[in-house]
Design an enzyme around this catalytic site. Structure first.
Site, PDB file in Angstrom:
ATOM      1  N   GLU A 218     -15.890 -68.946 -12.240  1.00 50.09           N
ATOM      2  CA  GLU A 218     -17.222 -68.431 -11.401  1.00 50.09           C
ATOM      3  C   GLU A 218     -17.666 -68.010 -10.163  1.00 50.09           C
ATOM      4  O   GLU A 218     -17.086 -67.772  -8.686  1.00 50.09           O
ATOM      5  CB  GLU A 218     -17.399 -70.139 -10.167  1.00 50.09           C
TER       6      GLU A 218
ATOM      7  N   HIS B 238      -8.917 -68.550 -10.915  1.00 45.60           N
ATOM      8  CA  HIS B 238      -9.641 -69.959 -10.554  1.00 45.60           C
ATOM      9  C   HIS B 238      -9.395 -70.404  -9.174  1.00 45.60           C
ATOM     10  O   HIS B 238      -9.406 -70.997  -8.331  1.00 45.60           O
ATOM     11  CB  HIS B 238      -9.705 -71.178 -11.115  1.00 45.60           C
TER      12      HIS B 238
HETATM   13  O1  IDE Z   1     -17.376 -79.768  -8.135  1.00 44.65           O
HETATM   14  C1  IDE Z   1     -16.592 -79.350  -9.677  1.00 44.65           C
HETATM   15  C2  IDE Z   1     -15.861 -78.681 -10.505  1.00 44.65           C
HETATM   16  C3  IDE Z   1     -14.675 -77.975  -9.792  1.00 44.65           C
HETATM   17  O2  IDE Z   1     -13.482 -79.066  -9.387  1.00 44.65           O
HETATM   18  C4  IDE Z   1     -14.132 -76.352 -10.104  1.00 44.65           C
HETATM   19  O3  IDE Z   1     -12.818 -75.964  -9.760  1.00 44.65           O
HETATM   20  C5  IDE Z   1     -15.033 -75.701 -10.087  1.00 44.65           C
HETATM   21  O4  IDE Z   1     -14.934 -74.807 -12.089  1.00 44.65           O
HETATM   22  C6  IDE Z   1     -16.564 -76.102 -10.281  1.00 44.65           C
HETATM   23  N1  IDE Z   1     -17.604 -75.629 -10.694  1.00 44.65           N
HETATM   24  C7  IDE Z   1     -18.820 -76.562 -10.547  1.00 44.65           C
HETATM   25  C8  IDE Z   1     -19.895 -76.628 -10.375  1.00 44.65           C
HETATM   26  N2  IDE Z   1     -20.250 -74.649  -9.573  1.00 44.65           N
HETATM   27  C9  IDE Z   1     -21.206 -74.953  -8.321  1.00 44.65           C
HETATM   28  C10 IDE Z   1     -22.179 -75.024  -8.357  1.00 44.65           C
HETATM   29  C11 IDE Z   1     -22.367 -74.822  -6.990  1.00 44.65           C
HETATM   30  C12 IDE Z   1     -22.093 -75.824  -5.660  1.00 44.65           C
HETATM   31  C13 IDE Z   1     -20.715 -76.048  -6.084  1.00 44.65           C
HETATM   32  C14 IDE Z   1     -19.791 -75.736  -7.070  1.00 44.65           C
HETATM   33  C15 IDE Z   1     -18.548 -78.112 -10.119  1.00 44.65           C
HETATM   34  N3  IDE Z   1     -17.030 -77.570 -10.195  1.00 44.65           N
END
Ligand code: IDE
Length: 444
Positions: free
Chosen positions: A163, A118
């Site tokens: 991700e 992560h």
């Molecule tokens: O932002 C909230 C969470 C984050 O804390 C997590 O560690 C991570 O897995 C996470 N991914 C997203 C969605 N992905 C994303 C898409 C576009 C720009 C930035 C994040 C949101 N989040």
């Protein structure tokens, strides 16, 4: 609206966002430790040095999970705790930490769901090129194999990467995330090595593991701002860049031709055998869903900064994301129809709102978060009725935590954390989610 028997209800976190003590007991620094300690990169100069102090307070946090009635807990393992240099000599204190956490989760009747990566690459590996180095796939497989052999059986759900798109886009294109590069030519190399690493870890698991392994992707449905051809073309490009970018190689063994064209001269010639490795079959897909994206004509620009044109009458979260639960249904049906209806878990879904302060007597009346979660859970029930093989849901996040470059300014937790004294307070949304779990969604 009861969910199917056996539907799995959980909550999620990530190591660097909650643990603190990033260098304790022999742990090696990560690229996020370095990034946070580089002035000007993270809001307020915040770091993960303390975070939610979960490295020391994990028994208290497991008690909170029991209070919520969680059936599963998604967490990540910090590579640098286990292998301080990223490869080579293991750190027994790091492995012991995760072994104790897993054993106590099982004692509490909570199924561990462990994410191997992560975003917190060991800094020592970044010094050797990190994800730009083709050897990174072997480094990752070595780490994965070590952890599988120690914890598999007690951990029965594994995911390789969280991700990979955000790792690539944030870490190597926009530079907003560690390691903060801005290089169009590096992005496809990093994406490809992440996918190779995923494939090698899955193959390592098939050699020693006995349970299930998957991949977690962020999917964000793209909708044209109008029926104008240039808006529709831009929408297809945005969809290729974020959504099909990793799904197509993993599930179909090839990259989207639109994506390859977008990168143009920056797209390397990858060995065909790499795609056979990348498409090594997985047992389930984790989808992180937060919002949708309305797309306007991009005039052929690339790379694509993710624009978010304001939608009249919409509700927005503190991270600027439109609340759009229909996008979750559309995404699940797209995965069902394009990729053969794989077993899916929603591995993250949640929202940051400007929560009210902790009231007298210890309550946080975060009605906006409860409403966000309720809207999205209702959509899941429809997705199952429409044939999606949806197995479970993890709310993001168990705790308020370090929101990457936003520092501690954005709160996603079902549980409020007072960072001055580490006091945890269950928010109204957490109490509501506990009722959802207890009723298997009947109360939605
Ligand atoms: O932002 C909230 C969470 C984050 O804390 C997590 O560690 C991570 O897995 C996470 N991914 C997203 C969605 N992905 C994303 C898409 C576009 C720009 C930035 C994040 C949101 N989040």
């Amino acid at each position: 609206m009861a969910f199917p028997d056996g539907f799995l209800w959980g909550a999620a976190t990530a190591a660097y966002q909650i643990e603190g003590s990033p260098l304790a007991d022999g742990a090696g620094a990560s690229i996020w430790h370095r990034f946070c300690h580089t002035p000007g990169l993270v809001h307020g100069g915040d770091t993960g040095d303390v975070a939610c102090d979960h490295y020391r307070r994990w028994p208290e946090d497991i008690a909170l999970m029991r209070r919520l009635g969680l059936q599963s807990y998604r967490f990540s393992i910090a590579w640098g705790r286990v292998l301080p240099q990223g490869t080579g000599t293991a750190n027994s204190a790091g492995l012991d930490f995760y072994e104790r956490l897993v054993d106590q989760l099982l004692e509490a009747g909570i199924a561990p769901n462990a994410t191997l990566y992560h975003w917190d690459l060991p800094a020592a590996l970044d010094d050797r090129g990190g994800w730009l180095n083709r050897d990174s796939a072997d480094w990752f497989a070595e780490y994965a194999d070590l952890v599988f052999r120690r914890l598999d059986g007690r951990v029965k759900m594994w995911t390789t990467l969280n991700e990979p798109w955000v790792v690539m886009d944030g870490g190597y294109l926009s530079g907003a995330l560690a390691p903060g590069h801005r290089n169009l030519f590096e992005a496809p190399i990093v994406a490809h090595n992440l996918l190779r690493a995923h494939g090698k870890a899955v193959q390592a698991y098939r050699a020693s593991g006995a349970h299930r392994i998957g991949l977690v992707v962020n999917l964000e449905p793209k909708y044209p701002a109008s029926d104008a051809p240039q808006d529709r073309v831009a929408t297809r490009r945005a969809h290729a860049y974020m959504n099909r970018h990793f799904m197509d190689p993993v599930f179909r063994g090839r990259y989207d031709a639109v994506l390859v064209r977008m990168f143009g001269a920056a797209w390397p010639a990858f060995p065909a055998s790499d795609l056979d490795l990348i498409r090594t079959p997985i047992d389930f897909l984790g989808i992180n869903y937060y919002t949708r994206n309305v797309v306007r004509d991009d005039a052929g620009r690339f790379p694509l900064p993710v624009e978010r044109p304001v939608q009249r009458g919409a509700t927005y979260t503190e991270t600027g994301w439109e609340v759009f639960p229909q996008g979750l249904l559309d995404t699940l049906n797209w995965v069902r129809t394009r990729y053969g209806n794989p077993p899916v878990y929603i591995t993250e879904n949640g929202a940051a709102f400007d929560d009210p302060p902790v009231a007298q007597g210890g309550a946080v009346h975060d009605a906006l978060r409860t409403d966000y979660l309720r809207q999205h859970l209702r959509v899941l029930h429809r997705a199952i009725a429409e044939g999606c093989d949806l197995r479970g849901y993890y709310a993001w996040s168990l705790l308020d935590n370090l929101e990457w470059a936003h520092g501690y300014s954005k709160r996603f937790g079902l549980v409020h954390v007072d960072y001055r004294n580490q006091r945890r307070t269950l928010k109204d949304s957490g109490a509501w989610y506990a009722r959802v779990i207890a009723s298997n969604g009947q109360c939605l």
